[in-house]
Each structure stands twice: as structure tokens, then as C-alpha cells.
Design a protein around this motif. Structure first.
Motif, PDB file in Angstrom:
ATOM      1  N   LYS A  33       0.828  -1.206   0.000  1.00 19.51           N
ATOM      2  CA  LYS A  33       0.000   0.000   0.000  1.00 19.51           C
ATOM      3  C   LYS A  33       0.862   1.257   0.000  1.00 19.51           C
ATOM      4  CE  LYS A  33      -4.150  -1.882   2.129  1.00 19.51           C
ATOM      5  NZ  LYS A  33      -5.107  -1.768   3.223  1.00 19.51           N
ATOM      6  N   ILE A  34       1.908   1.249   0.810  1.00 18.83           N
ATOM      7  CA  ILE A  34       2.804   2.412   0.852  1.00 18.83           C
ATOM      8  C   ILE A  34       3.486   2.601  -0.493  1.00 18.83           C
ATOM      9  CG2 ILE A  34       4.934   3.306   1.874  1.00 18.83           C
ATOM     10  CD1 ILE A  34       4.011   1.990   4.525  1.00 18.83           C
ATOM     11  N   LEU A  38       3.363   5.852  -2.948  1.00 17.18           N
ATOM     12  CA  LEU A  38       4.575   6.548  -3.368  1.00 17.18           C
ATOM     13  C   LEU A  38       4.675   6.631  -4.889  1.00 17.18           C
ATOM     14  CD1 LEU A  38       7.132   5.139  -0.778  1.00 17.18           C
ATOM     15  CD2 LEU A  38       6.195   7.463  -0.874  1.00 17.18           C
ATOM     16  N   GLU A  39       4.131   5.654  -5.584  1.00 20.00           N
ATOM     17  CA  GLU A  39       4.139   5.696  -7.048  1.00 20.00           C
ATOM     18  C   GLU A  39       3.269   6.823  -7.587  1.00 20.00           C
ATOM     19  OE1 GLU A  39       2.998   1.787  -8.347  1.00 20.00           O
ATOM     20  OE2 GLU A  39       4.942   0.921  -7.829  1.00 20.00           O
ATOM     21  N   ALA A  40       2.296   7.259  -6.802  1.00 18.75           N
ATOM     22  CA  ALA A  40       1.407   8.336  -7.231  1.00 18.75           C
ATOM     23  C   ALA A  40       2.017   9.719  -7.028  1.00 18.75           C
ATOM     24  CB  ALA A  40       0.080   8.243  -6.471  1.00 18.75           C
ATOM     25  N   VAL A  41       3.085   9.814  -6.262  1.00 20.13           N
ATOM     26  CA  VAL A  41       3.680  11.113  -5.922  1.00 20.13           C
ATOM     27  C   VAL A  41       4.055  11.942  -7.156  1.00 20.13           C
ATOM     28  CG1 VAL A  41       5.658  12.236  -4.803  1.00 20.13           C
ATOM     29  CG2 VAL A  41       4.390  10.427  -3.609  1.00 20.13           C
ATOM     30  N   PRO A  42       4.782  11.409  -8.126  1.00 23.37           N
ATOM     31  CA  PRO A  42       5.144  12.248  -9.280  1.00 23.37           C
ATOM     32  C   PRO A  42       3.924  12.805 -10.018  1.00 23.37           C
ATOM     33  CG  PRO A  42       6.445  10.235  -9.270  1.00 23.37           C
ATOM     34  CD  PRO A  42       5.395  10.076  -8.225  1.00 23.37           C
ATOM     35  N   GLN A  56       0.386  14.735   3.498  1.00 19.86           N
ATOM     36  CA  GLN A  56      -0.817  14.806   4.328  1.00 19.86           C
ATOM     37  C   GLN A  56      -1.984  14.073   3.660  1.00 19.86           C
ATOM     38  OE1 GLN A  56      -2.189  18.763   5.191  1.00 19.86           O
ATOM     39  NE2 GLN A  56      -3.570  18.059   6.790  1.00 19.86           N
ATOM     40  N   ALA A  57      -2.179  14.284   2.383  1.00 18.92           N
ATOM     41  CA  ALA A  57      -3.305  13.676   1.677  1.00 18.92           C
ATOM     42  C   ALA A  57      -3.207  12.155   1.624  1.00 18.92           C
ATOM     43  CB  ALA A  57      -3.403  14.243   0.262  1.00 18.92           C
ATOM     44  N   LEU A  58      -1.983  11.637   1.465  1.00 21.40           N
ATOM     45  CA  LEU A  58      -1.795  10.197   1.327  1.00 21.40           C
ATOM     46  C   LEU A  58      -1.466   9.503   2.650  1.00 21.40           C
ATOM     47  CD1 LEU A  58       0.229  10.020  -2.014  1.00 21.40           C
ATOM     48  CD2 LEU A  58      -2.222   9.682  -1.665  1.00 21.40           C
ATOM     49  N   GLY A  59      -1.282  10.298   3.709  1.00 21.20           N
ATOM     50  CA  GLY A  59      -0.949   9.718   5.007  1.00 21.20           C
ATOM     51  C   GLY A  59       0.440   9.113   5.028  1.00 21.20           C
ATOM     52  N   GLU A  63       9.265  12.802   4.680  1.00 19.62           N
ATOM     53  CA  GLU A  63      10.596  12.482   4.145  1.00 19.62           C
ATOM     54  C   GLU A  63      10.520  11.447   3.025  1.00 19.62           C
ATOM     55  OE1 GLU A  63      13.581  13.944   4.493  1.00 19.62           O
ATOM     56  OE2 GLU A  63      12.429  15.422   5.612  1.00 19.62           O
ATOM     57  N   GLN A  64       9.610  10.486   3.145  1.00 18.22           N
ATOM     58  CA  GLN A  64       9.427   9.499   2.070  1.00 18.22           C
ATOM     59  C   GLN A  64       8.989  10.202   0.793  1.00 18.22           C
ATOM     60  OE1 GLN A  64       6.521   6.984   4.119  1.00 18.22           O
ATOM     61  NE2 GLN A  64       7.887   5.257   3.749  1.00 18.22           N
ATOM     62  N   VAL A  65       8.032  11.102   0.929  1.00 14.15           N
ATOM     63  CA  VAL A  65       7.517  11.833  -0.234  1.00 14.15           C
ATOM     64  C   VAL A  65       8.614  12.716  -0.821  1.00 14.15           C
ATOM     65  CG1 VAL A  65       5.801  13.515  -1.033  1.00 14.15           C
ATOM     66  CG2 VAL A  65       5.157  11.765   0.655  1.00 14.15           C
TER      67      VAL A  65
END
Length: 75
Positions: A33-34, A38-42, A56-59, A63-65
Motif C-alpha cells: 500500500k505504501i 509513493l508511485e502516485a507522488v510524481p 498529508q493527503a496520502l498519510g 521524508e518518504q515523499v
């Protein structure tokens, strides 16, 4: 004293083995799930959202983002 084959047949061993499998499946699902988030970030960044907004939106941990955002930005 029990040999290995006898030990593997005990209830305690079987329960511990089952518990380990369940914990492994749960950890795998959480990691998946994580990773999916993270794949959606770009893509979300391309829509104009900030690292803080995405985290905040993805919980997710900011630092990961931030790491994903830095690794996907064109040089």
C-alpha cells in the motif's frame, strides 16, 4: 529430547509458524500500500501539489515523499 521432525509436529511450533505467516502477509500488504501511494507522488506533483500536501493527503511520512519527489525531478 525431541528431534527436529518431532518438534515441527508440536502444536506450539505449528502455531508459531502460522503466526509468522500471518505477520508476513500483513507486513507485505502494508508495504504494498505504501509503495502504491509513493508511485502516485510524481503524478500528484505534476498537478501542482506540494510535498507537504501530498504527504498529508496520502498519510505518508514527509521524508518518504520528499525522497520520491527528488528522485523523479528532471535534472
Amino acid at each position: 529430547m525431541l528431534g527436529l521432525s518431532e518438534l515441527k509436529q508440536t502444536r506450539v511450533y505449528q502455531e508459531a509458524k502460522l503466526e509468522g505467516k500471518i505477520e508476513g502477509k500483513i507486513e507485505g500488504k502494508i508495504e504494498g500500500k505504501i509503495e502504491g501511494k509513493l508511485e502516485a507522488v510524481p503524478f500528484i506533483m505534476s498537478l501542482g501539489a506540494t510535498v507537504e500536501q501530498i504527504a498529508q493527503a496520502l498519510g505518508l511520512d514527509i521524508e518518504q515523499v520528499r525522497l520520491v519527489a527528488q528522485s523523479t525531478q528532471p535534472n
